[in-house]
Structure formats: C-alpha cells, structure tokens
Scaffold this motif. Structure first.
Motif, PDB file in Angstrom:
ATOM      1  N   THR A  72     -27.479 -78.725 -42.041  1.00  0.00           N
ATOM      2  CA  THR A  72     -26.624 -79.671 -42.770  1.00  0.00           C
ATOM      3  C   THR A  72     -25.316 -79.963 -42.028  1.00  0.00           C
ATOM      4  O   THR A  72     -24.647 -80.941 -42.343  1.00  0.00           O
ATOM      5  N   TRP A  73     -24.944 -79.123 -41.062  1.00  0.00           N
ATOM      6  CA  TRP A  73     -23.694 -79.403 -40.341  1.00  0.00           C
ATOM      7  C   TRP A  73     -23.878 -80.475 -39.273  1.00  0.00           C
ATOM      8  O   TRP A  73     -22.885 -81.005 -38.757  1.00  0.00           O
ATOM      9  N   ILE A  74     -25.131 -80.809 -38.951  1.00  0.00           N
ATOM     10  CA  ILE A  74     -25.348 -81.864 -37.951  1.00  0.00           C
ATOM     11  C   ILE A  74     -24.836 -83.216 -38.459  1.00  0.00           C
ATOM     12  O   ILE A  74     -24.034 -83.861 -37.784  1.00  0.00           O
ATOM     13  N   PRO A  75     -25.254 -83.657 -39.669  1.00  0.00           N
ATOM     14  CA  PRO A  75     -24.692 -84.934 -40.149  1.00  0.00           C
ATOM     15  C   PRO A  75     -23.203 -84.841 -40.507  1.00  0.00           C
ATOM     16  O   PRO A  75     -22.556 -85.869 -40.673  1.00  0.00           O
TER      17      PRO A  75
ATOM     18  N   TYR B 213     -22.229 -79.330 -31.408  1.00  0.00           N
ATOM     19  CA  TYR B 213     -22.778 -78.612 -30.254  1.00  0.00           C
ATOM     20  C   TYR B 213     -21.704 -77.925 -29.427  1.00  0.00           C
ATOM     21  O   TYR B 213     -21.630 -78.076 -28.206  1.00  0.00           O
ATOM     22  N   ASN B 214     -20.825 -77.210 -30.095  1.00  0.00           N
ATOM     23  CA  ASN B 214     -19.865 -76.377 -29.373  1.00  0.00           C
ATOM     24  C   ASN B 214     -19.515 -75.167 -30.244  1.00  0.00           C
ATOM     25  O   ASN B 214     -20.000 -75.031 -31.367  1.00  0.00           O
ATOM     26  N   SER B 215     -18.645 -74.303 -29.710  1.00  0.00           N
ATOM     27  CA  SER B 215     -18.398 -73.054 -30.417  1.00  0.00           C
ATOM     28  C   SER B 215     -17.566 -73.253 -31.682  1.00  0.00           C
ATOM     29  O   SER B 215     -17.644 -72.448 -32.613  1.00  0.00           O
ATOM     30  N   VAL B 216     -16.778 -74.327 -31.739  1.00  0.00           N
ATOM     31  CA  VAL B 216     -16.014 -74.568 -32.971  1.00  0.00           C
ATOM     32  C   VAL B 216     -16.968 -74.932 -34.110  1.00  0.00           C
ATOM     33  O   VAL B 216     -16.884 -74.392 -35.215  1.00  0.00           O
ATOM     34  N   ALA B 217     -17.914 -75.843 -33.816  1.00  0.00           N
ATOM     35  CA  ALA B 217     -18.907 -76.211 -34.828  1.00  0.00           C
ATOM     36  C   ALA B 217     -19.688 -74.977 -35.263  1.00  0.00           C
ATOM     37  O   ALA B 217     -19.943 -74.757 -36.453  1.00  0.00           O
ATOM     38  N   MET B 218     -20.040 -74.129 -34.275  1.00  0.00           N
ATOM     39  CA  MET B 218     -20.779 -72.916 -34.595  1.00  0.00           C
ATOM     40  C   MET B 218     -19.966 -72.013 -35.517  1.00  0.00           C
ATOM     41  O   MET B 218     -20.474 -71.506 -36.515  1.00  0.00           O
TER      42      MET B 218
ATOM     43  N   ASP C  66     -27.557 -63.088 -35.793  1.00  0.00           N
ATOM     44  CA  ASP C  66     -27.681 -64.538 -35.881  1.00  0.00           C
ATOM     45  C   ASP C  66     -27.796 -65.164 -34.496  1.00  0.00           C
ATOM     46  O   ASP C  66     -26.963 -64.939 -33.635  1.00  0.00           O
ATOM     47  N   PHE C  67     -28.858 -65.920 -34.273  1.00  0.00           N
ATOM     48  CA  PHE C  67     -28.943 -66.705 -33.040  1.00  0.00           C
ATOM     49  C   PHE C  67     -29.161 -68.173 -33.349  1.00  0.00           C
ATOM     50  O   PHE C  67     -28.898 -69.045 -32.529  1.00  0.00           O
ATOM     51  N   ALA C  68     -29.636 -68.478 -34.580  1.00  0.00           N
ATOM     52  CA  ALA C  68     -30.024 -69.843 -34.913  1.00  0.00           C
ATOM     53  C   ALA C  68     -28.816 -70.774 -34.992  1.00  0.00           C
ATOM     54  O   ALA C  68     -28.894 -71.932 -34.577  1.00  0.00           O
ATOM     55  N   THR C  69     -27.687 -70.280 -35.498  1.00  0.00           N
ATOM     56  CA  THR C  69     -26.515 -71.146 -35.623  1.00  0.00           C
ATOM     57  C   THR C  69     -26.089 -71.655 -34.251  1.00  0.00           C
ATOM     58  O   THR C  69     -25.776 -72.829 -34.067  1.00  0.00           O
ATOM     59  N   GLU C  70     -26.117 -70.744 -33.284  1.00  0.00           N
ATOM     60  CA  GLU C  70     -25.744 -71.128 -31.917  1.00  0.00           C
ATOM     61  C   GLU C  70     -26.754 -72.133 -31.363  1.00  0.00           C
ATOM     62  O   GLU C  70     -26.387 -73.105 -30.716  1.00  0.00           O
TER      63      GLU C  70
END
Lengths: 290, 300
Positions: free
Chosen positions: B138-141, B168-173, B241-245
C-alpha cells in the motif's frame, strides 16, 4: 483535572497530533490502495480516474485473457496460492491450538525445570523467521525430505504460532478458578468429562482467540515461508514476487478483499468474545455483589 | 502446589502438596515441547553448524571449516550491513516509541468515555490483522511517481514535476516499517497507562509536578512493561523482515535477513547460514538489552 493549565493543553494537543499521525499512517495507505483497485489505470495514479470493476473481474477470471488488454500487464493466478495459504492457515491454527492448550494445562502444575521449559516454548516467537526458515530448509535437504507446505511448511508455521496459542491459554488459565473443576470431579465426573463439559466451555474465548491468531499469523507468514515452503507458493510469496514485476490494480483489488475479509474476521471474533464474556463471566460477578 | 484433576481424577484436597514437585513435565506438555524442538531449536542450531560446512560445487560437504565465518567477519560489506540493520532497528524503534507513546497517552488521558477509548484502541490494533505484505504494497501508491505525495506536492506548487525520489529508498522503507510495527506499541502502552489510578496522578500534580514531569517520572515508569513488550515484538519482527526492503526499499540495500535470503536463493548455503547465525546473535543481544530495561518474565 477540569482546570487545565497551559502545559496540560499543549500536552493534550501534541499527543492528539501523534494519535492522528498513527491513524493516518495505518489507514490512509489501505484506503488509497482500495480506491485504486477500482480503476484499469496501471500507473497507480491518485486520485483514480476511469472507475471500473475490471480489476476484480481479472482477479476472478485470470483465464479470460481477453480481459487483459493492456500491453505488458502480468497475468497472475492467485487462486492456487490463496487456497494453499487458507489450507495451511486452518491446519496450523488447529494443530497449534491443540498443542498449545495441552501444554498450558500441563503448565498449571509445578515440575522441575518449569520456568526454563516455559521459556523454551516461547522460542518459536523469539527466533528470527529467516533463520528458522533457512534451518528447516537445510535440515530437510540433509535428511532427503522434500520441502513442501505440508511437511516443513506446516512444521515451522506451527512452531511460529504455537507460542502465541500457549500464552493465550496461560493467560486465561491464570484467571481460571480450579474449584469448578474440583467440584465436577468430586461429583463423580471423569477427567475427560471434566475437561469436555467444564474446562473447555469456559476456555471457549481462548480457543477462538488461539484459532484466530494461528490462522492469521500463518496466513500472513513470509519470513519463514520464503525458504521453508520449497516450491510451494503461498499468497504472501506470490504477492512479493509480483511486486518485482509490476504492481497492478489487480493486486490492489486482491489486497482490498483480503483486508476487508481479515477485518471482518476479527470483528466477528470480537462480537463472539463479547457474547461469551456476558454469558460466562457476568453472572459470577453479579453473584459476588449480593 | 495443586495436583491435576485431569490426571488423577478425584483427589481429596487435603492430599494436595504432599507429593511435592514432579520430576518430569506432565505428559500433556510433551507434544508442544517436541514440536518446538524439532521446528525451532534443531533448525536454528543446524544453521550455526552449516556455517562451518563447505560447498563443493553445488554439494554441501560436512566439515568443521571456519573459512565461511572468517570470510564473513573480515568482509567490510558485512559489517556495513550489520550496522545498517542495527541503525534501522534504532531508527524504527525510536520512531514507533516516539509516536506510539504520546498516541497511547492521548487515548488513556484525554478520551473521556471508556467505550470510546476501547474503540480508538481497536482502530490502532486492527491493521495488525491485515496481511503484512499487502500493507507494505500500500505504500507504493502513497509514494510512487503518480502517488498521493507527489499529487499533493504538485497541487501545492512545491514540485513542478512528479518526483520518483520518494519510493524505493531507505526513507520509504523506514516509514513503511514504522507503520507496520507501531501496532505493537500503542496497545501495550495504553494498558500500562490506563492502570495508573487517578489518585497517583493527583498526588503528583498536587506536589507541584508539571504534566511533563508527571509523565516522565510517574507515568512512563509505570508503563514500562508495555513499552518493553511492544519493543520486543517489533524487534523480533523487524530483524526477520526482508520484504519491506524488497518491495519499497529499492531492493538494493538489504538488512541481514535479506542478505541471508539472497545467499540462500543463489544456493550459497554456508554463507547464508553464517549470515543467519550473525543475525541470531544480534537478535539475542538486542533482546537482552530490552530485558535489561525491564524483565518481561516478571509479567507472566
């Protein structure tokens, strides 16, 4: 409390801001995703334009290729993974609930090493998922066992959810008045009858909570499943692999359905819990008041 | 202590305690203990062992060879990823506590009716039940090129063209991780705060303490078990957790879990095992640190 100082007011509004931030961070993405499931536009443009139900149709009929008219749109069949995840979730919930309940009943006793063994039972929730998944995968290879959802998959899923079931039953049993059981057995009930007709009905809310936790934790599980399921693709695994290609409105429509179904499941549980609580606990409390 | 009714049927209460402690755990505990041993303890121990094995072509060879571990421990990239993992843990924990504790405070102190408190609390916990992969997606849109943030900034005239710098960066993650794991904080802290009785707070106020002092010296210490319990769960979930990255973090900057998975997917089993063993050590150290703040075993 009625007369508020300036400091108290600042405290109040600042903390209210944080609560709003939490609610926005939790719900805005879900609502945005749901709104984008009602469009054919592949670019995740918000606000959505050209509203339609077509992505739901695509989700239900991945075989009807004529629906997928957009160049490069990936066609993914989610039904296989969904069925697998549902089945694994139900199996996990049932096995973990039975084992967790049995263990919790055993832990009402005192025995040597009780505290250390209690900690051992919690290890499943402490060990990082990826380590467990890798370990079971390596073990399976070492003993020539094919890693599948019903072998290594079920094994680690139950290992993951069992501690939650165990803790839920421990919490309920801590508040459990054992004189009720003693009364039944003194009236001549066998051990099995006491369990069946006295202990279990009182524990019903705990059983439901344990099933709910077991199912949901397993249904959402990815950290262990990534390696433990072998070639079998659960729904979370399918979703992760789809995001490496392209996230389409079909993904959003699946997400919306799952989100709504999960929330409905929890709400049904809460309503049942409330009803049980009234039936089982209120009369006893009312009696105390007399 | 009491003896089981389930096992012994009718046993007169006067005999209770006469038998003392039993040597072995009751039979009913064995299935669960065995299951946890087979599905958790043995695999985890095995991972540490395989870190010593060798890869001969695609074949794993039994050995006691420290080469993989020493290769890992002398690799500066590895230590960079260790630091990145710990730093992400610190950042996410600081944010979920910094946001979650005040939010719980507001529910416990400023929402008048108990049913309203319960309702808001439910709202903060419910998303835990929604599939976590979907919640990451959901964070993509939200942050994407044509997403909510870009749309808002364009409307406000802050941006002239949509920016692809938000996703697609560490802040979004980090933001996605915070939204994922904050559900563990608000509930437990609320329960800690709501158990403090009004007299305690009144006493603090009447002794001249400001709201800030009362919160810091009285309420927060009493809510500590909730803070630690929530942090514990967030830590355990976050470290695996690896999926968020992969989904919103750009898939180029893995934490230890993601690194181990990548080695496993390329069939470099000993290195995957060694990295997992390192992750295990870090998890144990961080959990130990949390238990220094408050020992949760006191709560059970």
């Amino acid at each position: 409390m009625e007369v508020q100082t300036r400091g108290q007011r600042i405290f109040k509004y600042v903390s209210m801001g944080f609560l709003l931030l939490v609610l926005i961070a939790l719900y805005a993405p879900l609502l945005v995703m749901t709104s984008l499931s009602f469009t054919e536009d592949q670019t995740s443009t918000f606000p959505p334009t050209n509203l339609s139900m077509i992505s739901y149709e695509k989700l239900l009929h991945p075989d009807r290729i004529e629906l997928f008219t957009i160049a490069g749109e990936p066609i993914t069949d989610y039904w296989g993974p969904l069925q697998l995840s549902l089945l694994l979730g139900v199996l996990t919930a049932v096995v973990a609930t039975v084992l967790g309940l049995a263990a919790a009943i055993a832990f009402r006793e005192q025995f040597r090493g009780r505290n250390s063994l209690f900690f051992v039972l919690l290890l499943g929730m402490i060990a990082p998922g990826i380590v467990v998944g890798l370990g079971i995968r390596l073990l399976a290879t070492a003993i020539d066992l094919e890693p599948r959802w019903y072998t290594t998959g079920l094994l680690v899923h139950v290992g993951w959810t069992l501690p939650f079931s165990f803790v839920i039953f421990m919490v309920f049993l801590n508040r459990f008045d054992r004189q009720i059981e003693e009364a039944a057995s003194m009236l001549g009930a066998t051990a099995l009858q006491v369990f069946r007709h006295v202990t279990l009905p009182i524990l019903r809310p705990a059983v439901l909570a344990s099933l709910l936790f077991g199912f949901t934790l397993s249904f959402d599980e990815l950290q262990r499943s990534a390696l433990a399921l072998g070639q079998d693709i659960s729904l979370p695994r399918a979703l992760v692999s789809v995001t490496t290609i392209r996230v389409t409105p079909v993904v959003y429509s699946l997400g919306a359905i799952i989100a709504i179904a999960s929330l409905a499941l929890v709400l049904v549980y809460l309503i049942m819990f409330e009803r049980d609580a009234k039936k089982l606990y209120v009369p006893a409390a009312a009696k105390d008041d007399e | 202590m009491t003896t089981t009714t389930t096992e012994t049927g009718t046993r007169s209460p006067s005999l209770r305690g006469a038998r003392g402690r039993k040597a072995l755990p009751p039979l009913l505990a064995w299935p669960a203990l065995i299951w946890i041993s087979v599905s958790v303890i043995v695999p985890v121990a095995f991972v540490v062992t395989v870190g010593f094995w060798r890869l001969d072509g695609f074949e794993l060879v039994h050995a006691w060879d420290p080469a993989t571990y020493s290769e890992m421990l002398t690799d500066s990239t590895f230590w960079g990823i260790v630091w990145w993992t710990v730093r992400t843990w610190l950042t996410v924990l600081a944010l979920i506590l910094g946001i979650g504790i005040p939010a719980a405070y507001f529910i416990a102190r400023h929402v008048r009716s108990l049913s309203m408190q319960t309702a808001i609390l439910m709202l903060t916990v419910l998303p835990f039940w929604v599939s976590y992969v979907i919640r990451i997606i959901t964070w993509i849109p939200m942050f994407g090129n044509k997403g909510v943030l870009n749309g808002a900034l364009l409307k406000l005239g802050i941006l002239d063209n949509p920016s692809s710098a938000f996703l697609y960066n560490s802040v979004a993650m980090t933001i996605a991780l915070v939204s994922m794991y904050i559900v563990f904080i608000v509930g437990p802290v609320y329960f800690g705060l709501s158990r403090i009785d009004a007299d305690t707070l009144a006493a603090s106020r009447m002794s001249g303490a400001s709201p800030w002092t009362t919160f810091w010296k009285v309420e927060l210490p009493l809510a500590k078990p909730g803070v630690v319990a929530g942090s514990f769960f967030a830590t355990v979930f976050l470290l695996g957790d690896f999926a968020t990255e992969q989904i919103v973090g750009g898939a180029t900057n893995p934490m230890l879990a993601g690194l181990s998975l990548r080695y496993a997917e390329t069939l470099q089993w000993p290195m995957a095992a060694a990295v997992s063993a390192a992750l295990l050590v870090i998890a144990l150290v961080l959990i130990w640190l949390l238990s220094r703040v408050h020992d949760l075993r006191k709560e059970v």
